[in-house]
Write an enzyme that holds these catalytic residues in place. Structure first.
Site, PDB file in Angstrom:
ATOM      1  N   HIS A  18       0.841  -1.205   0.000  1.00 65.29           N
ATOM      2  CA  HIS A  18       0.000   0.000   0.000  1.00 65.29           C
ATOM      3  C   HIS A  18       0.874   1.252   0.000  1.00 65.29           C
ATOM      4  CE1 HIS A  18      -3.126  -2.630   2.229  1.00 65.29           C
ATOM      5  NE2 HIS A  18      -3.626  -2.380   1.049  1.00 65.29           N
ATOM      6  N   LYS A  42     -16.622  -7.477   4.286  1.00 60.90           N
ATOM      7  CA  LYS A  42     -15.414  -7.925   4.991  1.00 60.90           C
ATOM      8  C   LYS A  42     -15.585  -7.874   6.494  1.00 60.90           C
ATOM      9  CE  LYS A  42     -11.817  -6.917   1.619  1.00 60.90           C
ATOM     10  NZ  LYS A  42     -10.679  -6.072   1.272  1.00 60.90           N
ATOM     11  N   ARG A  90      -2.524  -5.780  -8.296  1.00 59.14           N
ATOM     12  CA  ARG A  90      -1.418  -6.723  -8.159  1.00 59.14           C
ATOM     13  C   ARG A  90      -1.406  -7.738  -9.294  1.00 59.14           C
ATOM     14  NH1 ARG A  90      -3.299  -7.977  -2.244  1.00 59.14           N
ATOM     15  NH2 ARG A  90      -5.131  -7.932  -3.569  1.00 59.14           N
ATOM     16  N   SER A 128      -3.188  -7.757   2.777  1.00 60.22           N
ATOM     17  CA  SER A 128      -3.467  -7.669   4.212  1.00 60.22           C
ATOM     18  C   SER A 128      -3.861  -9.039   4.754  1.00 60.22           C
ATOM     19  CB  SER A 128      -4.591  -6.667   4.468  1.00 60.22           C
ATOM     20  OG  SER A 128      -4.209  -5.399   4.031  1.00 60.22           O
TER      21      SER A 128
HETATM   22  O1  PNS Z   1     -10.899  -3.409  -1.492  1.00 61.02           O
HETATM   23  P1  PNS Z   1     -11.061  -2.805  -0.138  1.00 61.02           P
HETATM   24  O2  PNS Z   1      -9.772  -2.338   0.387  1.00 61.02           O
HETATM   25  O3  PNS Z   1     -11.733  -3.736   0.813  1.00 61.02           O
HETATM   26  O4  PNS Z   1     -12.014  -1.528  -0.327  1.00 61.02           O
HETATM   27  C1  PNS Z   1     -12.637  -0.938   0.751  1.00 61.02           C
HETATM   28  C2  PNS Z   1     -13.446   0.287   0.287  1.00 61.02           C
HETATM   29  C3  PNS Z   1     -14.009   0.920   1.520  1.00 61.02           C
HETATM   30  C4  PNS Z   1     -12.538   1.250  -0.439  1.00 61.02           C
HETATM   31  C5  PNS Z   1     -14.574  -0.167  -0.687  1.00 61.02           C
HETATM   32  O5  PNS Z   1     -15.325  -1.173  -0.086  1.00 61.02           O
HETATM   33  C6  PNS Z   1     -15.465   1.011  -1.094  1.00 61.02           C
HETATM   34  O6  PNS Z   1     -15.149   1.732  -2.014  1.00 61.02           O
HETATM   35  N1  PNS Z   1     -16.587   1.196  -0.389  1.00 61.02           N
HETATM   36  C7  PNS Z   1     -17.515   2.284  -0.650  1.00 61.02           C
HETATM   37  C8  PNS Z   1     -18.842   1.797  -1.143  1.00 61.02           C
HETATM   38  C9  PNS Z   1     -19.179   2.342  -2.505  1.00 61.02           C
HETATM   39  O7  PNS Z   1     -18.942   3.495  -2.807  1.00 61.02           O
HETATM   40  N2  PNS Z   1     -19.721   1.471  -3.380  1.00 61.02           N
HETATM   41  C10 PNS Z   1     -20.092   1.818  -4.734  1.00 61.02           C
HETATM   42  C11 PNS Z   1     -19.025   1.477  -5.749  1.00 61.02           C
HETATM   43  S1  PNS Z   1     -18.755  -0.236  -5.936  1.00 61.02           S
END
Ligand code: PNS
Length: 159
Positions: A18, A42, A90, A128
């Site tokens: 990250h 998650k 990745r 992670s």
């Molecule tokens: O891949 P990650 O790291 O689990 O992403 C977490 C996060 C919070 C960035 C992701 O779940 C997110 O963008 N959540 C916001 C919800 C949203 O806007 N959804 C609409 C687009 S798919």
């Protein structure tokens, strides 16, 4: 005009991968805001506050703002006057989910661009989830996470 980007993620916990993506984003944008979010699909090991504190320690010395959000990412991005969302890629396995999210975000707000930054080869295997697995089994976290994050993981798995 100041070019502002959002770098969102769960960061449960933040890894060297990250931080590498963040450093490279900083070369492109005037300002990058790292935002700790909640993915409803998650289950997290660390609370938002803990994840934010670990991002703070892992990015010490870098010119970044750190925040957290819930709700729609595009709404938060707009509120921060940012025009881009940074995501790290990745491998091909990341692509499906990322492509879908980027297209949905564009549908919700077509003034915001998603920018993908390819990870360095040395971090291709790093996530992670894998870090938590290694930590839970007492493995060496050197080069995977910052020292402070390694300490936090040790504490969590000692309990
Ligand atoms: O891949 P990650 O790291 O689990 O992403 C977490 C996060 C919070 C960035 C992701 O779940 C997110 O963008 N959540 C916001 C919800 C949203 O806007 N959804 C609409 C687009 S798919």
């Amino acid at each position: 005009m100041t070019k502002i980007a959002i770098y969102p993620g769960s960061f449960d916990p933040v890894t060297m991968g990250h931080v590498d993506v963040l450093k490279r984003a900083l070369k492109i944008f005037d300002k990058v805001i790292v935002v700790v979010g909640e993915n409803p699909n998650k289950k997290y090991l660390f609370s938002v506050e803990e994840r934010k504190a670990m991002v703070e320690s892992a990015t010490e010395g870098l010119n970044v703002e750190i925040d957290h959000f819930s709700g729609l990412l595009v709404d938060f991005t707009k509120k921060k006057n940012a025009t881009a969302i940074i995501r790290g890629l990745r491998a091909v396995s990341d692509f499906d989910y990322e492509f879908q999210a980027a297209l949905m975000n564009r549908k919700l707000d077509n003034t915001i661009e998603t920018i993908f930054i390819m990870t360095r080869g040395m971090y291709c295997y790093l996530s992670s989830s894998v870090v938590k697995e290694v930590a839970s089994l007492g493995g060496d976290l050197k080069d995977l996470v910052s020292m402070n994050v390694a300490e936090e993981l040790k504490k969590k798995f000692k309990k």
